[in-house]
Write an enzyme that holds these catalytic residues in place. Structure first.
Site, PDB file in Angstrom:
ATOM      1  N   HIS A  70     -12.699  36.815 -16.870  1.00 25.19           N
ATOM      2  CA  HIS A  70     -13.039  36.391 -18.242  1.00 25.19           C
ATOM      3  C   HIS A  70     -12.073  37.019 -19.248  1.00 25.19           C
ATOM      4  CE1 HIS A  70     -17.189  36.164 -16.347  1.00 25.19           C
ATOM      5  NE2 HIS A  70     -17.022  34.955 -16.816  1.00 25.19           N
ATOM      6  N   LEU A 115     -19.395  39.879 -17.634  1.00 21.38           N
ATOM      7  CA  LEU A 115     -17.951  39.655 -17.745  1.00 21.38           C
ATOM      8  C   LEU A 115     -17.143  40.536 -16.806  1.00 21.38           C
ATOM      9  CD1 LEU A 115     -17.639  39.350 -21.627  1.00 21.38           C
ATOM     10  CD2 LEU A 115     -18.023  37.552 -19.931  1.00 21.38           C
ATOM     11  N   LYS A 138     -11.035  28.729 -11.124  1.00 18.66           N
ATOM     12  CA  LYS A 138     -11.959  28.941  -9.993  1.00 18.66           C
ATOM     13  C   LYS A 138     -12.983  27.804  -9.974  1.00 18.66           C
ATOM     14  CE  LYS A 138     -15.236  32.104  -9.524  1.00 18.66           C
ATOM     15  NZ  LYS A 138     -16.374  31.274  -9.046  1.00 18.66           N
ATOM     16  N   GLN A 143     -15.340  21.865 -12.548  1.00 17.50           N
ATOM     17  CA  GLN A 143     -15.899  22.000 -13.909  1.00 17.50           C
ATOM     18  C   GLN A 143     -14.809  21.721 -14.953  1.00 17.50           C
ATOM     19  OE1 GLN A 143     -18.635  25.198 -15.452  1.00 17.50           O
ATOM     20  NE2 GLN A 143     -16.736  26.168 -16.047  1.00 17.50           N
ATOM     21  N   SER A 183     -15.768  36.827  -9.707  1.00 17.60           N
ATOM     22  CA  SER A 183     -16.930  36.017 -10.061  1.00 17.60           C
ATOM     23  C   SER A 183     -18.053  36.958 -10.467  1.00 17.60           C
ATOM     24  CB  SER A 183     -17.375  35.197  -8.849  1.00 17.60           C
ATOM     25  OG  SER A 183     -18.699  34.739  -9.022  1.00 17.60           O
TER      26      SER A 183
HETATM   27  O1  PAF Z   1     -18.122  28.605 -16.262  1.00 17.66           O
HETATM   28  C1  PAF Z   1     -19.120  29.057 -16.862  1.00 17.66           C
HETATM   29  O2  PAF Z   1     -19.290  30.252 -17.013  1.00 17.66           O
HETATM   30  C2  PAF Z   1     -20.153  28.090 -17.402  1.00 17.66           C
HETATM   31  O3  PAF Z   1     -20.294  26.992 -16.574  1.00 17.66           O
HETATM   32  C3  PAF Z   1     -19.877  27.652 -18.846  1.00 17.66           C
HETATM   33  C4  PAF Z   1     -18.587  26.869 -18.952  1.00 17.66           C
HETATM   34  C5  PAF Z   1     -19.816  28.852 -19.759  1.00 17.66           C
HETATM   35  C6  PAF Z   1     -21.009  26.742 -19.337  1.00 17.66           C
HETATM   36  O4  PAF Z   1     -22.246  27.377 -19.287  1.00 17.66           O
END
Ligand code: PAF
Length: 280
Positions: free
Chosen positions: A37, A33, A149, A153, A185
């Site tokens: 996050h 983290l 980022k 997704q 990241s």
């Molecule tokens: O973005 C991430 O860290 C991952 O792709 C997630 C959403 C936790 C799924 O494993």
């Protein structure tokens, strides 16, 4: 903060909170983290009564075994950081707990998954969809938080939630950057000193390109960015794309969409990095 390793325990925790009429925000992560996050945790704390996070390095979303093997894992530090940030519970399951059997589910997100990350990392978004759906079903949150980022997704997860009529809100959160502009990241820790010094050129180049909107077409601007990236020999660019930020389709004219974004993926030393900025 409670730490749960088993599905039944996190389910019971959330159910008790829901029975008290409390709203639960969820921040799924793969650990290692950083402040990006923690900004999601902070946002979730503002919007909800209870915040749950998960730390699970999801093996089925890695299309490259070395990337999975080298993915940083810092569980003790993650627990400390979550606790300090005021997270109420974290779910840290084993691979067997999440996948007692091989998962065969197959999702098709259409054009959304045939470009950029979807095109370069076969199976990646299927693995993301499988784990995120499972996590949503286990945690049953009212809201879930994802950083921009991983913009594609986010689009895929929004589509999954819509298609499956899942009863939760997806909250997009802005990219958090280091002072020099590098998007935070978990993979950044794998950059050596030289690579780390060059890495801010990713954001700088995207911004430079984006500032030329008035005098260039999207195709010219994309080529401009590619040429700029090519001047930095350490960058091995996988793609630069300029798309509508809603459907992620490439655009030929600026007036085709309300907001365009420029995206890049590149290899820098051992690390594959992605970033994006909105073009104003
Ligand atoms: O973005 C991430 O860290 C991952 O792709 C997630 C959403 C936790 C799924 O494993």
């Amino acid at each position: 903060m409670k730490v749960f390793n088993f599905i039944v325990d996190i389910q019971r925790f959330v159910e008790e909170k829901h029975n008290l009429g409390l709203k639960v925000g969820f921040v799924p992560t793969m650990g290692a983290l950083h402040d990006g996050h923690l900004s999601l945790i902070n946002r979730a704390k503002k919007d909800n009564d209870i915040v749950v996070s998960s730390v699970f390095v999801n093996p089925i979303q890695f299309n490259n075994p070395t990337d999975l093997e080298k993915y940083p894992r810092t569980p003790e530090r993650d627990i400390e950081k979550l606790e300090q940030a005021g997270c109420d519970a974290v779910f840290m399951p084993s691979v067997d707990e999440m996948y007692p059997e091989k998962v065969e589910d197959h999702y098709d997100f259409g054009d959304l998954e045939r470009v950029m990350e979807g095109a370069c990392r076969p199976g990646h978004f299927n693995g993301v969809a499988i784990v995120v759906r499972k996590l949503f079903e286990i945690v049953n949150p009212d809201r879930a938080y994802f950083g921009e980022k991983d913009f594609q997704q986010l689009a895929i997860i929004k589509k999954m939630v819509l298609n499956l009529n899942m009863n939760l809100e997806i909250v997009p959160c802005p990219i958090i950057r280091e002072n020099d502009g590098l998007a935070m990241s978990s993979r950044n820790v794998r950059l050596n000193e030289t690579e780390r010094a060059i890495a801010p050129q990713i954001y700088a180049t995207l911004n430079d390109a984006a500032s030329h909107k008035k005098e260039m077409t999207p195709a010219e601007l994309r080529q401009y960015a590619l040429d700029k990236f090519a001047t930095i020999k350490e960058f091995d660019v996988e793609y630069v794309e300029i798309t509508d930020e809603i459907n992620l389709k490439s655009i030929e004219n600026w007036n085709e969409c309300e907001h365009a974004r420029i995206f890049v993926a590149l290899q820098l030393g051992p690390v594959r990095l992605i970033d994006n900025v909105r073009i104003y």
